[in-house]
Write an enzyme that holds these catalytic residues in place. Structure first.
Site, mmCIF file in Angstrom:
data_model
loop_
_atom_site.group_PDB
_atom_site.id
_atom_site.type_symbol
_atom_site.label_atom_id
_atom_site.label_comp_id
_atom_site.label_asym_id
_atom_site.label_seq_id
_atom_site.Cartn_x
_atom_site.Cartn_y
_atom_site.Cartn_z
ATOM 1 N N ARG A 69 0.836 -1.213 0.000
ATOM 2 C CA ARG A 69 0.000 0.000 0.000
ATOM 3 C C ARG A 69 0.869 1.261 0.000
ATOM 4 O O ARG A 69 0.517 2.272 -0.623
ATOM 5 C CB ARG A 69 -0.950 -0.043 1.187
ATOM 6 C CG ARG A 69 -2.051 -1.076 0.969
ATOM 7 C CD ARG A 69 -2.907 -1.277 2.187
ATOM 8 N NE ARG A 69 -3.598 -0.068 2.597
ATOM 9 C CZ ARG A 69 -4.185 0.078 3.787
ATOM 10 N NH1 ARG A 69 -4.155 -0.909 4.661
ATOM 11 N NH2 ARG A 69 -4.805 1.197 4.095
ATOM 12 N N HIS A 121 -6.459 6.991 12.537
ATOM 13 C CA HIS A 121 -5.982 5.610 12.398
ATOM 14 C C HIS A 121 -4.523 5.544 11.945
ATOM 15 O O HIS A 121 -4.076 4.513 11.444
ATOM 16 C CB HIS A 121 -6.885 4.833 11.419
ATOM 17 C CG HIS A 121 -8.253 4.555 11.979
ATOM 18 N ND1 HIS A 121 -9.322 4.165 11.205
ATOM 19 C CD2 HIS A 121 -8.720 4.604 13.255
ATOM 20 C CE1 HIS A 121 -10.391 3.993 11.978
ATOM 21 N NE2 HIS A 121 -10.054 4.257 13.219
ATOM 22 N N LEU A 216 -21.810 6.814 -1.712
ATOM 23 C CA LEU A 216 -22.442 6.207 -2.895
ATOM 24 C C LEU A 216 -23.732 5.499 -2.514
ATOM 25 O O LEU A 216 -24.667 5.422 -3.295
ATOM 26 C CB LEU A 216 -21.495 5.169 -3.520
ATOM 27 C CG LEU A 216 -20.271 5.679 -4.265
ATOM 28 C CD1 LEU A 216 -19.452 4.500 -4.761
ATOM 29 C CD2 LEU A 216 -20.680 6.576 -5.433
#
Ligand code: BJW
Length: 250
Positions: A69, A121, A216
């Site tokens: 990542r 986080h 969404l």
């Protein structure tokens, strides 16, 4: 409309805004969300890699998850999108504080220009030493033998992120921002992970703030919001910011 949050609305009352962002805001920058169809990593659920227990059991596998990542985030093709940019513009032009509380560990908000920003986080481009607790900027893979730049011990660095069962960061600052805001907006978060999923409740409990969810689709906590805007963050956040900044003063 964001009742009471227009510039000048509410008399002497603070018109501060708190924006909670989740993985959905970075999807249109090319970073996948966690719980969508593409949200699995090598067939594993996030809960199997994002825990201290997983790290203790399989450190190399967990480091690899974050190394991949981190490399992806450092790819020049990954850039802030219109939603990140609009929030930074809101912070620059709004007369009262605009605090972005992000659950995301990417750095797209700061690259867009947000400054009043809390990474609850943690941050992917930082590493933390489990021996001396120092936090260092970090852009390389963590898998392999590295020495902590602070205490020089090797094999003690882990990603500076908050896993399940660990305490999120800066909760006191977040709580006081939530209690005093006039508008709370949650963008692109599934509402499945606490304590972030409980922030809307904290805002409602404190009194007068208007609450808006941008997503969404309905999240697990949609019913707790006063207003819902359905669609993509890159389309709806700039529209909301334009509305707020265009609202008449007084
Ligand atoms: C779009 C879009 C587009 C897509 N436009 N939208 C109370 C009840 C039950 C359980 C608990 C509880 N309190 C604590 C717990 C335990 C646990 C927990 O919540 N477990 C749940 C699974 C039930 N929580 C914890 O352990 C936390 N610590 C803790 O609570 O400490 C004790 C404490 C007690 C009391 C007070 C305070 C503290 C720690 C949680 C740490 C989470 N860590 C992770 C990994 C971070 C590192 C990493 O990135 O790898 O954080 S897990 C993962 O989930 C990551 C994310 O930040 C987080 C939230 O995910 P998010 O952002 O919502 O992403 P998605 O993918 O789920 O959703 C994306 C959304 O976007 C979707 O809705 C899409 O529709 C939408 N979307 N494209 C707009 N273009």
């Amino acid at each position: 409309m964001a009742a009471g949050a227009g510039p000048g609305a509410g008399g002497a009352r603070s018109r501060s805004i708190v924006v909670l962002t989740g993985a959905g805001i970075s999807v249109e920058s090319g970073l996948p969300s966690f719980r969508g169809a593409a949200g699995l990593w090598q067939g594993r659920r996030l809960e199997e890699v994002a825990t201290p227990e997983a790290f203790a059991r399989q450190p190399a596998l967990v480091q690899r998850f974050y190394d991949e990542r981190r490399r992806q985030l450092l790819d020049p093709a990954i850039r802030p999108n219109a939603a990140h940019l609009a929030l930074a513009e809101l912070e620059r032009r709004w007369p009262d504080p605009v605090v972005v509380v992000t659950q995301n560990i990417d750095d797209l908000h700061e690259r867009a220009g947000s400054r009043d920003l809390i990474h609850m986080h943690g941050e992917l481009l930082k590493a933390r030493c489990t021996a001396c607790a120092a936090v260092h900027g970090w852009q390389e893979d963590l898998a392999g033998a590295h020495r902590c730049p602070g205490c020089a011990r090797s094999g003690c660095l882990r990603p500076h992120v908050v896993w399940f069962g660990e305490m999120p960061l800066e909760l006191d600052a977040i709580q006081s921002a939530l209690e005093s805001c006039a508008l709370f907006v949650a963008i692109g978060t599934s509402g499945q992970v606490y304590p972030a999923a409980g922030f809307v409740e904290a805002v409602r409990g404190a009194g007068q703030a208007h609450t808006i969810e941008i997503n969404l689709e309905p999240s697990a906590i949609s019913s707790r919001f006063a207003e819902h805007r359905r669609g993509s963050a890159a389309a709806l956040v700039p529209a909301l910011v334009e509305e707020l900044l265009g609202a008449p003063a007084g």
